[in-house]
Design a protein around this motif. Structure first.
Motif, mmCIF file in Angstrom:
data_model
loop_
_atom_site.group_PDB
_atom_site.id
_atom_site.type_symbol
_atom_site.label_atom_id
_atom_site.label_comp_id
_atom_site.label_asym_id
_atom_site.label_seq_id
_atom_site.Cartn_x
_atom_site.Cartn_y
_atom_site.Cartn_z
ATOM 1 N N VAL A 143 0.857 -1.193 0.000
ATOM 2 C CA VAL A 143 0.000 0.000 0.000
ATOM 3 C C VAL A 143 0.891 1.241 0.000
ATOM 4 C CG1 VAL A 143 -1.797 1.274 1.234
ATOM 5 C CG2 VAL A 143 -1.790 -1.232 1.270
ATOM 6 N N ASP A 144 0.750 2.068 -1.030
ATOM 7 C CA ASP A 144 1.601 3.250 -1.102
ATOM 8 C C ASP A 144 0.979 4.435 -0.364
ATOM 9 O OD1 ASP A 144 -0.344 4.348 -2.776
ATOM 10 O OD2 ASP A 144 0.761 3.916 -4.607
ATOM 11 N N GLY A 145 1.751 5.521 -0.261
ATOM 12 C CA GLY A 145 1.304 6.684 0.505
ATOM 13 C C GLY A 145 0.057 7.325 -0.046
ATOM 14 N N THR A 146 -0.106 7.303 -1.374
ATOM 15 C CA THR A 146 -1.286 7.906 -1.989
ATOM 16 C C THR A 146 -2.554 7.200 -1.539
ATOM 17 O OG1 THR A 146 0.012 8.550 -3.929
ATOM 18 C CG2 THR A 146 -2.383 8.499 -4.170
ATOM 19 N N ALA A 147 -2.491 5.881 -1.446
ATOM 20 C CA ALA A 147 -3.661 5.103 -1.021
ATOM 21 C C ALA A 147 -4.042 5.436 0.419
ATOM 22 C CB ALA A 147 -3.376 3.615 -1.163
ATOM 23 N N ILE A 148 -3.037 5.620 1.267
ATOM 24 C CA ILE A 148 -3.301 5.978 2.660
ATOM 25 C C ILE A 148 -4.003 7.337 2.730
ATOM 26 C CG2 ILE A 148 -2.248 6.551 4.871
ATOM 27 C CD1 ILE A 148 -2.054 3.594 4.254
ATOM 28 N N GLU A 149 -3.484 8.304 1.984
ATOM 29 C CA GLU A 149 -4.064 9.638 1.997
ATOM 30 C C GLU A 149 -5.483 9.631 1.446
ATOM 31 O OE1 GLU A 149 -1.317 12.158 -0.011
ATOM 32 O OE2 GLU A 149 0.268 11.864 1.469
ATOM 33 N N LYS A 150 -5.716 8.815 0.432
ATOM 34 C CA LYS A 150 -7.060 8.723 -0.144
ATOM 35 C C LYS A 150 -8.061 8.201 0.876
ATOM 36 C CE LYS A 150 -6.051 8.273 -5.092
ATOM 37 N NZ LYS A 150 -6.096 7.376 -6.289
ATOM 38 N N GLU A 151 -7.610 7.306 1.756
ATOM 39 C CA GLU A 151 -8.519 6.785 2.780
ATOM 40 C C GLU A 151 -8.934 7.892 3.752
ATOM 41 O OE1 GLU A 151 -8.682 3.417 6.294
ATOM 42 O OE2 GLU A 151 -7.515 3.026 4.472
ATOM 43 N N TYR A 152 -7.983 8.740 4.129
ATOM 44 C CA TYR A 152 -8.306 9.874 4.990
ATOM 45 C C TYR A 152 -9.298 10.818 4.301
ATOM 46 C CZ TYR A 152 -4.808 8.983 8.619
ATOM 47 O OH TYR A 152 -4.100 8.450 9.670
ATOM 48 N N LEU A 153 -9.029 11.117 3.064
ATOM 49 C CA LEU A 153 -9.891 12.036 2.314
ATOM 50 C C LEU A 153 -11.279 11.447 2.135
ATOM 51 C CD1 LEU A 153 -7.277 13.184 -0.345
ATOM 52 C CD2 LEU A 153 -8.177 14.557 1.542
ATOM 53 N N SER A 154 -11.341 10.135 1.876
ATOM 54 C CA SER A 154 -12.629 9.462 1.711
ATOM 55 C C SER A 154 -13.441 9.506 2.994
ATOM 56 C CB SER A 154 -12.397 8.012 1.287
ATOM 57 O OG SER A 154 -13.609 7.300 1.202
ATOM 58 N N LEU A 155 -12.765 9.327 4.125
ATOM 59 C CA LEU A 155 -13.434 9.378 5.425
ATOM 60 C C LEU A 155 -14.041 10.749 5.672
ATOM 61 C CD1 LEU A 155 -13.841 7.891 8.233
ATOM 62 C CD2 LEU A 155 -11.796 9.124 8.947
ATOM 63 N N VAL A 156 -13.258 11.797 5.441
ATOM 64 C CA VAL A 156 -13.742 13.159 5.665
ATOM 65 C C VAL A 156 -14.855 13.504 4.683
ATOM 66 C CG1 VAL A 156 -13.101 15.600 5.561
ATOM 67 C CG2 VAL A 156 -11.581 13.951 6.661
ATOM 68 N N LYS A 157 -14.710 13.084 3.450
ATOM 69 C CA LYS A 157 -15.730 13.354 2.438
ATOM 70 C C LYS A 157 -17.063 12.720 2.829
ATOM 71 C CE LYS A 157 -16.568 13.073 -2.558
ATOM 72 N NZ LYS A 157 -15.999 12.630 -3.869
ATOM 73 N N ALA A 158 -17.009 11.476 3.300
ATOM 74 C CA ALA A 158 -18.229 10.780 3.718
ATOM 75 C C ALA A 158 -18.868 11.454 4.926
ATOM 76 C CB ALA A 158 -17.916 9.320 4.031
ATOM 77 N N ALA A 159 -18.027 11.867 5.869
ATOM 78 C CA ALA A 159 -18.548 12.539 7.066
ATOM 79 C C ALA A 159 -19.156 13.888 6.710
ATOM 80 C CB ALA A 159 -17.435 12.713 8.088
ATOM 81 N N ARG A 160 -18.493 14.616 5.825
ATOM 82 C CA ARG A 160 -19.006 15.928 5.413
ATOM 83 C C ARG A 160 -20.354 15.782 4.703
ATOM 84 N NH1 ARG A 160 -18.004 20.544 7.374
ATOM 85 N NH2 ARG A 160 -19.909 19.627 8.187
ATOM 86 N N LYS A 161 -20.500 14.718 3.940
ATOM 87 C CA LYS A 161 -21.764 14.459 3.252
ATOM 88 C C LYS A 161 -22.862 14.102 4.239
ATOM 89 C CE LYS A 161 -23.732 11.679 -0.509
ATOM 90 N NZ LYS A 161 -23.437 10.609 -1.504
ATOM 91 N N GLN A 162 -22.477 13.465 5.337
ATOM 92 C CA GLN A 162 -23.448 12.987 6.311
ATOM 93 C C GLN A 162 -23.966 14.098 7.221
ATOM 94 O OE1 GLN A 162 -24.484 9.871 6.200
ATOM 95 N NE2 GLN A 162 -25.947 10.110 7.884
ATOM 96 N N THR A 163 -23.110 15.081 7.542
ATOM 97 C CA THR A 163 -23.528 16.103 8.500
ATOM 98 C C THR A 163 -23.072 17.496 8.072
ATOM 99 O OG1 THR A 163 -23.379 16.820 10.819
ATOM 100 C CG2 THR A 163 -21.438 15.761 9.897
ATOM 101 N N LYS A 164 -23.876 18.473 8.399
ATOM 102 C CA LYS A 164 -23.517 19.873 8.148
ATOM 103 C C LYS A 164 -22.946 20.533 9.401
ATOM 104 C CE LYS A 164 -27.018 20.499 4.522
ATOM 105 N NZ LYS A 164 -25.997 20.433 3.446
#
Length: 330
Positions: A143-164
Protein backbone atom coordinates in the motif's frame (compact mmCIF):
# COMPACT_ATOMS: atom_id res chain seq x y z
CA UNK A 1 -9.23 43.78 30.93
CA UNK A 2 -8.12 41.54 28.08
CA UNK A 3 -10.59 39.32 26.20
CA UNK A 4 -9.49 35.68 25.86
CA UNK A 5 -12.44 34.58 23.70
CA UNK A 6 -11.79 33.00 20.33
CA UNK A 7 -13.61 31.31 17.47
CA UNK A 8 -12.97 27.65 16.64
CA UNK A 9 -15.09 25.61 14.19
CA UNK A 10 -17.50 28.53 14.18
CA UNK A 11 -18.01 28.12 17.93
CA UNK A 12 -17.32 30.86 20.46
CA UNK A 13 -14.94 29.78 23.21
CA UNK A 14 -14.36 31.88 26.32
CA UNK A 15 -10.68 31.03 25.96
CA UNK A 16 -8.66 28.94 23.47
CA UNK A 17 -7.91 26.03 25.83
CA UNK A 18 -9.84 22.83 25.04
CA UNK A 19 -9.81 19.68 27.14
CA UNK A 20 -8.97 16.95 24.63
CA UNK A 21 -10.40 13.45 24.72
CA UNK A 22 -9.10 11.76 27.88
CA UNK A 23 -10.24 10.06 31.11
CA UNK A 24 -11.16 13.59 32.29
CA UNK A 25 -13.90 13.84 29.67
CA UNK A 26 -15.53 10.46 30.17
CA UNK A 27 -18.12 11.30 32.86
CA UNK A 28 -20.50 14.16 33.59
CA UNK A 29 -18.86 14.85 36.95
CA UNK A 30 -15.40 15.22 35.46
CA UNK A 31 -16.75 17.36 32.60
CA UNK A 32 -18.29 19.73 35.14
CA UNK A 33 -14.94 19.95 36.92
CA UNK A 34 -13.28 20.86 33.61
CA UNK A 35 -15.75 23.69 33.10
CA UNK A 36 -15.35 24.90 36.69
CA UNK A 37 -11.58 24.95 36.16
CA UNK A 38 -12.00 27.41 33.29
CA UNK A 39 -11.70 25.18 30.21
CA UNK A 40 -13.04 26.81 27.02
CA UNK A 41 -14.53 23.63 25.50
CA UNK A 42 -14.44 19.85 25.98
CA UNK A 43 -14.00 16.92 23.64
CA UNK A 44 -15.81 13.87 24.97
CA UNK A 45 -13.77 10.69 25.35
CA UNK A 46 -13.56 9.12 21.91
CA UNK A 47 -15.95 6.36 21.02
CA UNK A 48 -13.78 3.63 19.50
CA UNK A 49 -15.15 1.58 16.65
CA UNK A 50 -12.64 -1.22 17.22
CA UNK A 51 -13.27 -1.48 20.96
CA UNK A 52 -17.03 -1.59 20.60
CA UNK A 53 -16.80 -4.24 17.88
CA UNK A 54 -14.50 -6.34 20.09
CA UNK A 55 -16.85 -5.98 23.06
CA UNK A 56 -19.85 -7.01 20.97
CA UNK A 57 -17.95 -10.03 19.60
CA UNK A 58 -17.09 -11.02 23.18
CA UNK A 59 -20.78 -10.79 24.11
CA UNK A 60 -21.62 -13.08 21.21
CA UNK A 61 -18.99 -15.57 22.35
CA UNK A 62 -20.39 -15.54 25.90
CA UNK A 63 -23.86 -16.38 24.57
CA UNK A 64 -22.78 -18.74 21.81
CA UNK A 65 -24.63 -21.71 23.29
CA UNK A 66 -27.94 -19.86 22.88
CA UNK A 67 -27.42 -18.56 19.35
CA UNK A 68 -29.01 -21.45 17.50
CA UNK A 69 -31.06 -19.18 15.22
CA UNK A 70 -29.23 -17.43 12.40
CA UNK A 71 -30.72 -14.06 13.37
CA UNK A 72 -29.64 -14.39 16.99
CA UNK A 73 -26.00 -13.67 16.25
CA UNK A 74 -26.77 -10.32 14.63
CA UNK A 75 -29.30 -9.49 17.34
CA UNK A 76 -26.84 -10.01 20.22
CA UNK A 77 -23.98 -8.29 18.40
CA UNK A 78 -26.05 -5.24 17.39
CA UNK A 79 -27.72 -4.98 20.81
CA UNK A 80 -24.33 -4.84 22.50
CA UNK A 81 -23.10 -2.16 20.11
CA UNK A 82 -26.29 -0.15 20.54
CA UNK A 83 -25.86 -0.15 24.33
CA UNK A 84 -22.39 1.36 23.95
CA UNK A 85 -23.67 4.02 21.57
CA UNK A 86 -26.67 4.79 23.79
CA UNK A 87 -24.39 5.29 26.80
CA UNK A 88 -22.33 7.77 24.80
CA UNK A 89 -25.45 9.60 23.61
CA UNK A 90 -26.68 9.82 27.20
CA UNK A 91 -23.38 11.36 28.31
CA UNK A 92 -23.58 13.81 25.43
CA UNK A 93 -27.16 14.84 26.23
CA UNK A 94 -26.37 15.24 29.93
CA UNK A 95 -23.27 17.29 29.18
CA UNK A 96 -25.19 19.67 26.92
CA UNK A 97 -27.85 20.15 29.60
CA UNK A 98 -25.31 20.79 32.35
CA UNK A 99 -22.47 22.71 30.70
CA UNK A 100 -22.35 26.21 29.24
CA UNK A 101 -19.22 25.55 27.17
CA UNK A 102 -19.13 23.83 23.74
CA UNK A 103 -19.21 20.02 23.79
CA UNK A 104 -17.47 18.22 20.92
CA UNK A 105 -18.20 14.55 20.21
CA UNK A 106 -15.28 12.37 19.14
CA UNK A 107 -15.40 9.33 16.85
CA UNK A 108 -12.34 7.11 16.47
CA UNK A 109 -12.86 5.45 13.11
CA UNK A 110 -11.03 2.42 11.77
CA UNK A 111 -12.52 2.68 8.32
CA UNK A 112 -15.09 4.52 6.27
CA UNK A 113 -18.36 2.85 7.15
CA UNK A 114 -21.34 2.76 9.47
CA UNK A 115 -19.62 4.87 12.11
CA UNK A 116 -19.87 7.96 9.99
CA UNK A 117 -23.66 7.62 10.16
CA UNK A 118 -23.55 8.22 13.93
CA UNK A 119 -22.39 11.78 13.39
CA UNK A 120 -25.93 13.06 12.90
CA UNK A 121 -27.14 11.17 15.98
CA UNK A 122 -24.50 12.96 18.01
CA UNK A 123 -25.56 16.32 16.58
CA UNK A 124 -29.23 15.55 17.28
CA UNK A 125 -28.29 14.89 20.90
CA UNK A 126 -26.62 18.27 21.14
CA UNK A 127 -23.00 17.93 20.00
CA UNK A 128 -21.68 21.34 18.98
CA UNK A 129 -19.15 19.74 16.63
CA UNK A 130 -17.78 16.37 15.55
CA UNK A 131 -14.11 15.44 15.81
CA UNK A 132 -12.96 12.48 13.72
CA UNK A 133 -9.92 10.48 14.79
CA UNK A 134 -8.22 8.27 12.25
CA UNK A 135 -4.84 6.56 12.23
CA UNK A 136 -3.35 4.01 9.89
CA UNK A 137 -0.13 2.17 10.64
CA UNK A 138 1.23 1.92 7.10
CA UNK A 139 2.84 -1.49 7.64
CA UNK A 140 1.65 -3.09 4.40
CA UNK A 141 4.42 -2.58 1.84
CA UNK A 142 1.93 -3.15 -0.97
CA UNK A 143 0.00 0.00 0.00
CA UNK A 144 1.60 3.25 -1.10
CA UNK A 145 1.30 6.68 0.51
CA UNK A 146 -1.29 7.91 -1.99
CA UNK A 147 -3.66 5.10 -1.02
CA UNK A 148 -3.30 5.98 2.66
CA UNK A 149 -4.06 9.64 2.00
CA UNK A 150 -7.06 8.72 -0.14
CA UNK A 151 -8.52 6.78 2.78
CA UNK A 152 -8.31 9.87 4.99
CA UNK A 153 -9.89 12.04 2.31
CA UNK A 154 -12.63 9.46 1.71
CA UNK A 155 -13.43 9.38 5.43
CA UNK A 156 -13.74 13.16 5.67
CA UNK A 157 -15.73 13.35 2.44
CA UNK A 158 -18.23 10.78 3.72
CA UNK A 159 -18.55 12.54 7.07
CA UNK A 160 -19.01 15.93 5.41
CA UNK A 161 -21.76 14.46 3.25
CA UNK A 162 -23.45 12.99 6.31
CA UNK A 163 -23.53 16.10 8.50
CA UNK A 164 -23.52 19.87 8.15
CA UNK A 165 -22.34 20.31 11.74
CA UNK A 166 -18.84 21.69 12.37
CA UNK A 167 -16.39 18.91 11.51
CA UNK A 168 -12.72 18.49 12.41
CA UNK A 169 -10.09 15.80 11.92
CA UNK A 170 -7.54 14.95 14.60
CA UNK A 171 -4.60 13.47 12.74
CA UNK A 172 -0.97 12.48 12.90
CA UNK A 173 1.97 13.87 10.98
CA UNK A 174 3.28 10.77 9.20
CA UNK A 175 2.56 11.69 5.60
CA UNK A 176 4.93 12.07 2.67
CA UNK A 177 3.52 15.54 1.92
CA UNK A 178 1.51 16.81 4.85
CA UNK A 179 0.96 20.24 3.30
CA UNK A 180 -0.61 18.66 0.22
CA UNK A 181 -2.97 16.55 2.34
CA UNK A 182 -3.99 19.55 4.46
CA UNK A 183 -4.68 21.50 1.28
CA UNK A 184 -6.83 18.66 -0.12
CA UNK A 185 -8.81 18.57 3.11
CA UNK A 186 -9.55 22.26 2.56
CA UNK A 187 -11.26 21.34 -0.70
CA UNK A 188 -13.66 19.07 1.22
CA UNK A 189 -15.04 21.97 3.28
CA UNK A 190 -13.80 20.61 6.58
CA UNK A 191 -14.01 23.12 9.44
CA UNK A 192 -10.79 22.31 11.23
CA UNK A 193 -7.89 19.96 11.94
CA UNK A 194 -6.14 19.11 15.19
CA UNK A 195 -2.35 18.89 14.85
CA UNK A 196 -1.27 16.38 16.11
CA UNK A 197 -2.77 13.32 17.72
CA UNK A 198 -0.71 11.30 20.19
CA UNK A 199 -1.29 7.68 19.26
CA UNK A 200 -0.81 4.50 21.20
CA UNK A 201 2.76 3.23 20.88
CA UNK A 202 3.93 -0.28 21.74
CA UNK A 203 6.90 -0.99 23.98
CA UNK A 204 8.63 -4.07 25.38
CA UNK A 205 8.93 -5.14 29.00
CA UNK A 206 12.42 -6.62 29.01
CA UNK A 207 11.81 -8.67 32.18
CA UNK A 208 8.66 -10.42 31.01
CA UNK A 209 9.69 -10.11 27.34
CA UNK A 210 6.13 -9.18 26.45
CA UNK A 211 4.55 -6.27 24.69
CA UNK A 212 3.56 -3.32 26.85
CA UNK A 213 2.18 0.15 26.16
CA UNK A 214 4.68 2.99 25.96
CA UNK A 215 4.25 6.13 28.04
CA UNK A 216 1.12 7.88 26.81
CA UNK A 217 1.58 11.35 28.32
CA UNK A 218 3.38 14.02 26.33
CA UNK A 219 6.42 15.97 27.45
CA UNK A 220 6.82 19.73 27.28
CA UNK A 221 9.28 19.47 24.38
CA UNK A 222 6.78 17.87 21.99
CA UNK A 223 5.02 21.07 20.94
CA UNK A 224 7.65 21.99 18.31
CA UNK A 225 6.25 19.86 15.51
CA UNK A 226 2.69 21.16 15.78
CA UNK A 227 4.05 24.70 16.16
CA UNK A 228 5.99 24.43 12.90
CA UNK A 229 3.10 23.01 10.88
CA UNK A 230 0.62 25.44 12.35
CA UNK A 231 2.84 28.33 11.30
CA UNK A 232 3.44 26.81 7.85
CA UNK A 233 -0.22 26.24 7.03
CA UNK A 234 -2.48 28.50 9.12
CA UNK A 235 -2.48 31.43 6.66
CA UNK A 236 -3.00 29.16 3.63
CA UNK A 237 -6.09 27.27 4.74
CA UNK A 238 -9.72 28.30 5.04
CA UNK A 239 -10.34 26.03 8.03
CA UNK A 240 -9.13 26.38 11.63
CA UNK A 241 -6.11 24.71 13.16
CA UNK A 242 -6.19 23.50 16.75
CA UNK A 243 -2.68 22.76 18.06
CA UNK A 244 -2.15 19.71 20.23
CA UNK A 245 0.60 17.69 21.94
CA UNK A 246 3.19 18.99 24.39
CA UNK A 247 1.20 22.05 25.48
CA UNK A 248 1.91 22.30 29.20
CA UNK A 249 1.97 26.02 30.02
CA UNK A 250 0.75 29.44 29.01
CA UNK A 251 3.92 30.25 27.08
CA UNK A 252 3.30 27.39 24.68
CA UNK A 253 -0.33 28.45 24.27
CA UNK A 254 0.90 31.94 23.27
CA UNK A 255 3.37 30.47 20.79
CA UNK A 256 0.69 28.38 19.11
CA UNK A 257 -1.66 31.36 18.86
CA UNK A 258 1.12 33.49 17.34
CA UNK A 259 1.72 30.71 14.80
CA UNK A 260 -1.95 30.85 13.81
CA UNK A 261 -3.76 28.22 15.89
CA UNK A 262 -7.31 29.22 16.79
CA UNK A 263 -7.25 27.01 19.86
CA UNK A 264 -5.18 24.36 21.62
CA UNK A 265 -6.04 20.96 23.04
CA UNK A 266 -4.53 19.90 26.35
CA UNK A 267 -4.59 16.51 28.01
CA UNK A 268 -1.29 15.36 29.54
CA UNK A 269 -0.82 18.51 31.62
CA UNK A 270 -4.30 18.09 33.10
CA UNK A 271 -3.53 14.50 34.06
CA UNK A 272 -0.06 15.33 35.40
CA UNK A 273 -0.71 18.60 37.23
CA UNK A 274 -4.48 18.63 37.70
CA UNK A 275 -7.16 21.03 36.52
CA UNK A 276 -5.53 23.93 38.40
CA UNK A 277 -3.11 24.09 35.46
CA UNK A 278 -5.89 25.65 33.35
CA UNK A 279 -6.03 28.86 35.41
CA UNK A 280 -2.23 29.03 35.37
CA UNK A 281 -2.25 28.96 31.57
CA UNK A 282 -5.03 31.52 31.17
CA UNK A 283 -3.39 33.83 33.74
CA UNK A 284 -0.10 33.63 31.87
CA UNK A 285 -1.89 34.38 28.59
CA UNK A 286 -3.72 37.35 30.14
CA UNK A 287 -0.54 38.78 31.63
CA UNK A 288 1.33 38.47 28.32
CA UNK A 289 -1.50 40.14 26.37
CA UNK A 290 -1.67 42.96 28.88
CA UNK A 291 2.09 43.41 28.77
CA UNK A 292 2.06 43.64 24.97
CA UNK A 293 -1.12 45.74 24.91
CA UNK A 294 -3.30 43.25 23.08
CA UNK A 295 -6.98 43.53 24.00
CA UNK A 296 -8.18 40.53 21.95
CA UNK A 297 -6.61 37.30 20.71
CA UNK A 298 -7.45 38.24 17.13
CA UNK A 299 -5.05 41.20 17.50
CA UNK A 300 -2.04 38.87 17.41
CA UNK A 301 -3.41 35.52 16.23
CA UNK A 302 -1.24 34.30 13.33
CA UNK A 303 1.16 37.23 13.60
CA UNK A 304 4.12 34.87 13.13
CA UNK A 305 2.61 32.58 10.50
CA UNK A 306 4.95 31.87 7.61
CA UNK A 307 3.33 34.31 5.20
CA UNK A 308 3.47 37.16 7.72
CA UNK A 309 7.11 37.25 8.77
CA UNK A 310 10.13 38.84 7.12
CA UNK A 311 11.93 35.51 6.60
CA UNK A 312 9.26 32.92 5.76
CA UNK A 313 11.86 30.21 5.10
CA UNK A 314 12.81 30.17 8.79
CA UNK A 315 9.84 27.88 9.50
CA UNK A 316 11.17 25.35 6.95
CA UNK A 317 14.81 25.14 7.99
CA UNK A 318 16.14 22.00 9.65
CA UNK A 319 19.43 23.24 11.03
CA UNK A 320 20.25 20.33 13.29
CA UNK A 321 23.94 21.12 13.88
CA UNK A 322 23.24 24.81 14.54
CA UNK A 323 20.53 23.86 17.05
CA UNK A 324 22.85 21.50 18.91
CA UNK A 325 25.62 24.10 19.11
CA UNK A 326 23.15 26.74 20.31
CA UNK A 327 21.87 24.41 23.02
CA UNK A 328 25.40 23.68 24.20
CA UNK A 329 26.24 27.38 24.50
CA UNK A 330 23.09 28.12 26.48
Amino acid sequence: MVDLSTKYLGLTLKNPIIAGSSPLTTSLDSLKKCEDAGIGAVVLKSIFEEQIENDSDLKVTENEAYLTHSDAYEFVKNASMDREIDAYLTLLEDAKKSLDIPVIASINCRKNGAWIEYANRFVTCGADAIELNHYIVAADREVDGTAIEKEYLSLVKAARKQTKAPLSLKMGSSFSSLSNLLWKLDELSIDGVVLFNRFFSPDINIETMKMAPAAMLSSEEEYAQSLRWTALMSAELHYDICASRGIHDGKTVIKQLLAGAKSVQVCSVLLKEGLASVSKMTSELEAWMDRHEYAHIVDFNGKLAQERIADPSSWERSQYIKSILGAQKS
